[in-house]
Scaffold this motif. Sequence first.
Motif, PDB file in Angstrom:
ATOM      1  N   ASN A 157       0.815  -1.211   0.000  1.00  0.00           N
ATOM      2  CA  ASN A 157       0.000   0.000   0.000  1.00  0.00           C
ATOM      3  C   ASN A 157       0.857   1.273   0.000  1.00  0.00           C
ATOM      4  N   HIS A 163      -3.285   5.087  -4.959  1.00  0.00           N
ATOM      5  CA  HIS A 163      -4.338   5.087  -3.941  1.00  0.00           C
ATOM      6  C   HIS A 163      -4.254   6.290  -3.002  1.00  0.00           C
ATOM      7  N   HIS A 168      -6.730   8.489   0.469  1.00  0.00           N
ATOM      8  CA  HIS A 168      -6.251   9.321   1.589  1.00  0.00           C
ATOM      9  C   HIS A 168      -6.340  10.827   1.327  1.00  0.00           C
ATOM     10  N   ASP A 287      -7.632   2.565   4.743  1.00  0.00           N
ATOM     11  CA  ASP A 287      -7.251   1.419   3.904  1.00  0.00           C
ATOM     12  C   ASP A 287      -7.994   0.143   4.284  1.00  0.00           C
TER      13      ASP A 287
HETATM   14 FE   LIG Z   1      -3.021   3.616   2.336  1.00  0.00          FE
END
Ligand SMILES: [Fe+2]
Length: 333
Positions: A157, A163, A168, A287
Motif C-alpha cells: 500500500n 491510492h 487518503h 485502507d
Molecule cells: Fe493507504
Amino acid sequence: MNKEVGSYPQSWYPILRSKELKKNKSRVIKAFDKELLIFRDANEQVGIVGRYCCHMGVDLGNAPVVNNCIQCPLHGWQFDRKGNCLHIPSLKSNDKNILKKRSLNSFPCQEKYGVIWIYWGKKPAYDIPLPPDMDAITVGPCSHFSLTTEFHMPCLNTFDLQHFHHVHHRKIIGIPDISQENLYHMGIKMEVEVIPLTLFDRLMKRLFHGNATISIDCWGASLLLMNNNKTNYGAIIGSLPIEKYKCLMFIIPVKKQSAQQTQMTQIMDNICLKIAEKMVRSFLSMDEIPMRGMKPFSGCLVNELDDAAANYWRYFNSLPRFSVIHSAQKKDE
Ligand SMILES: [Fe+2]
Ligand code: FES
C-alpha cells in the motif's frame, strides 16, 4: 512426520506489547499460522518457543515459569528462553548429551519501543532500525488493531501511489524518490499536499504549512518506519501475520528527540505523541475496507501507473523466506 507449513519473509515482526506480559508469566500467541508460547522470566527476559512440548507434545500454554524456564506440566522438563532443555527431573544426572538432544523450537526476540519483537528466521539479518532522518527518538504508547488482509499489504500500500489520492486525499507532487539499499530494505520519499476533507487533515494542513515531505522505510515486508520531515513526528508500524488474510497492526508514534529535554517538553511530547497515534490510526483506517481480502498478482499492475508498486512486488518476491520444522522432525534428522 509433522512438517509445519507457513513460509514468511525473514524479518522482525511485532508480537506483543511489553505491558501485556508480566514477570514469570506466559501467553500463547497465534502468529505465522501457528501457535507460539511467549514467556517472561524472573529477570524480565523474554523467550518465544513452540507451544507444544518436544517430549510427548503436551500443551505448554498453561505451564508455569520455574527457575527462569517454562516447565512442562506432565514430566516437569524445563526449557529456557532459547528452547534448551536444562532439566529432566527423572534423569539421575543432568546428562548434557541427553538434554541437548531435546529442545523446543525457539525464535530470536527483543523488546524495543514498548513492544516485544520476534525475528522470523534463525539469526537476525538486521537490527530494528530508526525511522529515516532520526538519530534518536521519543516513543509514545503503542496501539494495535487487526486487519482482514495479508500482513504485507500495508507495505504494498505504501508503494501504491495511485491510492494516495483516491483513499487518503493526498496529492503527490512530482516523482517520489524510491531506493533499495539492500535485500531487506526499500525506501520512498515523496512530497505530498493534503486535501483537507477531514478534521485531522485540516489539522495536518495547518501543521505542514504547505506541502509535506514524507520519508518511509520498509523493512522485510512487516515494518514501516515513517517520518514527516516537516514536523519531525512519525511512526513505526509493524504487521504480524496471524493466518491467511488476517494480521495484527502495531502503531508506535515517534518523535525526533529534542536536544533539550525538560519536564515541560516531556509533557508536551506525551500529548503530541498521543495525537500523532490517533492521526496515524485514522490514516490507516481508510485502507481497511479496500484492503479487506485483497489478492493482488504481479500481472495486474499497469506500467507507468504502478511502477513503484511493481518495484515493491519484485522486492517482496526476492525476500528470503523462513519456515519452521517441527522439533520432532529435527530430532529424527
Ligand atoms: Fe493507504
Ligand atoms: S511431555 Fe513434556 S516433559 Fe514429557
